[in-house]
Motif scaffolding. Structure first.
Motif, PDB file in Angstrom:
ATOM      1  N   LEU A   4       0.810  -1.219   0.000  1.00  0.00           N
ATOM      2  CA  LEU A   4       0.000   0.000   0.000  1.00  0.00           C
ATOM      3  C   LEU A   4       0.848   1.276   0.000  1.00  0.00           C
ATOM      4  CD1 LEU A   4      -2.820  -0.996   2.515  1.00  0.00           C
ATOM      5  CD2 LEU A   4      -2.913  -0.993   0.041  1.00  0.00           C
ATOM      6  N   GLY A   5       1.970   1.254  -0.710  1.00  0.00           N
ATOM      7  CA  GLY A   5       2.825   2.431  -0.796  1.00  0.00           C
ATOM      8  C   GLY A   5       3.839   2.562   0.326  1.00  0.00           C
ATOM      9  N   TYR A   6       3.863   1.637   1.245  1.00  0.00           N
ATOM     10  CA  TYR A   6       4.831   1.653   2.343  1.00  0.00           C
ATOM     11  C   TYR A   6       5.819   0.524   2.121  1.00  0.00           C
ATOM     12  CZ  TYR A   6       1.420   4.671   4.523  1.00  0.00           C
ATOM     13  OH  TYR A   6       0.556   5.694   4.776  1.00  0.00           O
ATOM     14  N   GLU A   7       7.017   0.675   2.693  1.00  0.00           N
ATOM     15  CA  GLU A   7       8.015  -0.381   2.579  1.00  0.00           C
ATOM     16  C   GLU A   7       8.345  -0.916   3.964  1.00  0.00           C
ATOM     17  OE1 GLU A   7      11.380   1.375   0.660  1.00  0.00           O
ATOM     18  OE2 GLU A   7      11.941   2.555   2.409  1.00  0.00           O
ATOM     19  N   LEU A   8       8.626  -2.191   4.025  1.00  0.00           N
ATOM     20  CA  LEU A   8       8.990  -2.837   5.273  1.00  0.00           C
ATOM     21  C   LEU A   8      10.462  -2.563   5.530  1.00  0.00           C
ATOM     22  CD1 LEU A   8       7.899  -4.645   7.539  1.00  0.00           C
ATOM     23  CD2 LEU A   8       8.618  -6.616   6.191  1.00  0.00           C
ATOM     24  N   ALA A   9      10.767  -2.078   6.726  1.00  0.00           N
ATOM     25  CA  ALA A   9      12.142  -1.715   7.052  1.00  0.00           C
ATOM     26  C   ALA A   9      12.553  -2.340   8.379  1.00  0.00           C
ATOM     27  CB  ALA A   9      12.267  -0.201   7.144  1.00  0.00           C
ATOM     28  N   ARG A  10      13.783  -2.752   8.435  1.00  0.00           N
ATOM     29  CA  ARG A  10      14.341  -3.345   9.649  1.00  0.00           C
ATOM     30  C   ARG A  10      15.182  -2.293  10.359  1.00  0.00           C
ATOM     31  NH1 ARG A  10      18.567  -8.359   9.686  1.00  0.00           N
ATOM     32  NH2 ARG A  10      20.003  -7.028  10.794  1.00  0.00           N
ATOM     33  N   HIS A  11      15.020  -2.200  11.675  1.00  0.00           N
ATOM     34  CA  HIS A  11      15.863  -1.296  12.445  1.00  0.00           C
ATOM     35  C   HIS A  11      16.231  -1.962  13.769  1.00  0.00           C
ATOM     36  CE1 HIS A  11      12.910   0.184  15.449  1.00  0.00           C
ATOM     37  NE2 HIS A  11      12.052  -0.122  14.524  1.00  0.00           N
ATOM     38  N   THR A  12      17.272  -1.462  14.393  1.00  0.00           N
ATOM     39  CA  THR A  12      17.738  -2.016  15.657  1.00  0.00           C
ATOM     40  C   THR A  12      17.443  -1.018  16.763  1.00  0.00           C
ATOM     41  OG1 THR A  12      19.504  -3.122  14.462  1.00  0.00           O
ATOM     42  CG2 THR A  12      19.732  -2.998  16.837  1.00  0.00           C
ATOM     43  N   ASN A  13      16.865  -1.518  17.841  1.00  0.00           N
ATOM     44  CA  ASN A  13      16.547  -0.694  18.997  1.00  0.00           C
ATOM     45  C   ASN A  13      17.049  -1.428  20.239  1.00  0.00           C
ATOM     46  OD1 ASN A  13      15.516   1.167  20.742  1.00  0.00           O
ATOM     47  ND2 ASN A  13      13.384   0.609  20.439  1.00  0.00           N
ATOM     48  N   ARG A  14      18.042  -0.834  20.893  1.00  0.00           N
ATOM     49  CA  ARG A  14      18.632  -1.451  22.092  1.00  0.00           C
ATOM     50  C   ARG A  14      19.096  -2.875  21.810  1.00  0.00           C
ATOM     51  NH1 ARG A  14      13.763   0.612  25.589  1.00  0.00           N
ATOM     52  NH2 ARG A  14      14.288   2.807  25.653  1.00  0.00           N
ATOM     53  N   ALA A  15      19.842  -3.029  20.749  1.00  0.00           N
ATOM     54  CA  ALA A  15      20.402  -4.322  20.324  1.00  0.00           C
ATOM     55  C   ALA A  15      19.321  -5.348  19.993  1.00  0.00           C
ATOM     56  CB  ALA A  15      21.358  -4.871  21.379  1.00  0.00           C
ATOM     57  N   LYS A  16      18.136  -4.888  19.709  1.00  0.00           N
ATOM     58  CA  LYS A  16      17.018  -5.762  19.367  1.00  0.00           C
ATOM     59  C   LYS A  16      16.565  -5.426  17.944  1.00  0.00           C
ATOM     60  CE  LYS A  16      12.629  -7.046  21.495  1.00  0.00           C
ATOM     61  NZ  LYS A  16      11.662  -6.641  22.512  1.00  0.00           N
ATOM     62  N   VAL A  17      16.468  -6.435  17.091  1.00  0.00           N
ATOM     63  CA  VAL A  17      16.043  -6.215  15.713  1.00  0.00           C
ATOM     64  C   VAL A  17      14.520  -6.127  15.672  1.00  0.00           C
ATOM     65  CG1 VAL A  17      15.991  -7.173  13.394  1.00  0.00           C
ATOM     66  CG2 VAL A  17      18.067  -7.358  14.774  1.00  0.00           C
ATOM     67  N   MET A  18      14.024  -5.074  15.014  1.00  0.00           N
ATOM     68  CA  MET A  18      12.581  -4.860  14.905  1.00  0.00           C
ATOM     69  C   MET A  18      12.238  -4.518  13.461  1.00  0.00           C
ATOM     70  SD  MET A  18      12.220  -2.553  18.299  1.00  0.00           S
ATOM     71  CE  MET A  18      10.601  -2.962  18.868  1.00  0.00           C
ATOM     72  N   TRP A  19      10.982  -4.727  13.103  1.00  0.00           N
ATOM     73  CA  TRP A  19      10.486  -4.414  11.768  1.00  0.00           C
ATOM     74  C   TRP A  19       9.401  -3.363  11.873  1.00  0.00           C
ATOM     75  CZ3 TRP A  19      12.720  -6.412   7.459  1.00  0.00           C
ATOM     76  CH2 TRP A  19      13.596  -7.482   7.652  1.00  0.00           C
TER      77      TRP A  19
END
Length: 101
Positions: A4-19
């Motif tokens: 729907l026009g958005y892209e899935l992105a991975r980021h790290t928060n406090r050494a924890k991988v999140m999407w």
């Protein structure tokens, strides 16, 4: 991955991988250009309307971060009107985590 026009992105928060979901780079470029154009025309009403539209988009972490960056860009370009409230999506647990192999 896009949806729907958005892209899935991975980021790290406090050494924890999140999407999270975020706007595409092209859309962010267009929104920054729109705010810059409106600021150059000193059209406070148009900037306010653009920021309200941006704030009504889904409140995923990535989208909220981008929305705040657009609000800051408007402020840096001289916008002195009210900033919209940025909503967030409540995370709901759906049971046990499934390991991805």
């Amino acid at each position: 991955m896009k949806w729907l026009g958005y892209e899935l992105a991975r980021h790290t928060n406090r050494a924890k991988v999140m999407w999270t979901w975020r706007r595409t780079k092209d859309e962010m470029t267009e929104l920054h250009a729109l705010i810059a154009m409106q600021a150059n025309q000193h059209d406070t009403a148009a900037i306010s309307e653009t920021l309200e539209r941006i704030a009504r988009q889904p409140g995923f972490r990535g989208v909220r971060t981008q929305s705040w960056a657009l609000c800051e860009a408007a402020l840096q370009r001289g916008y002195d009107g009210p900033l919209p409230h940025l909503y967030f999506v409540q995370k709901i647990s759906h049971g046990e985590r499934l390991p991805l192999d």
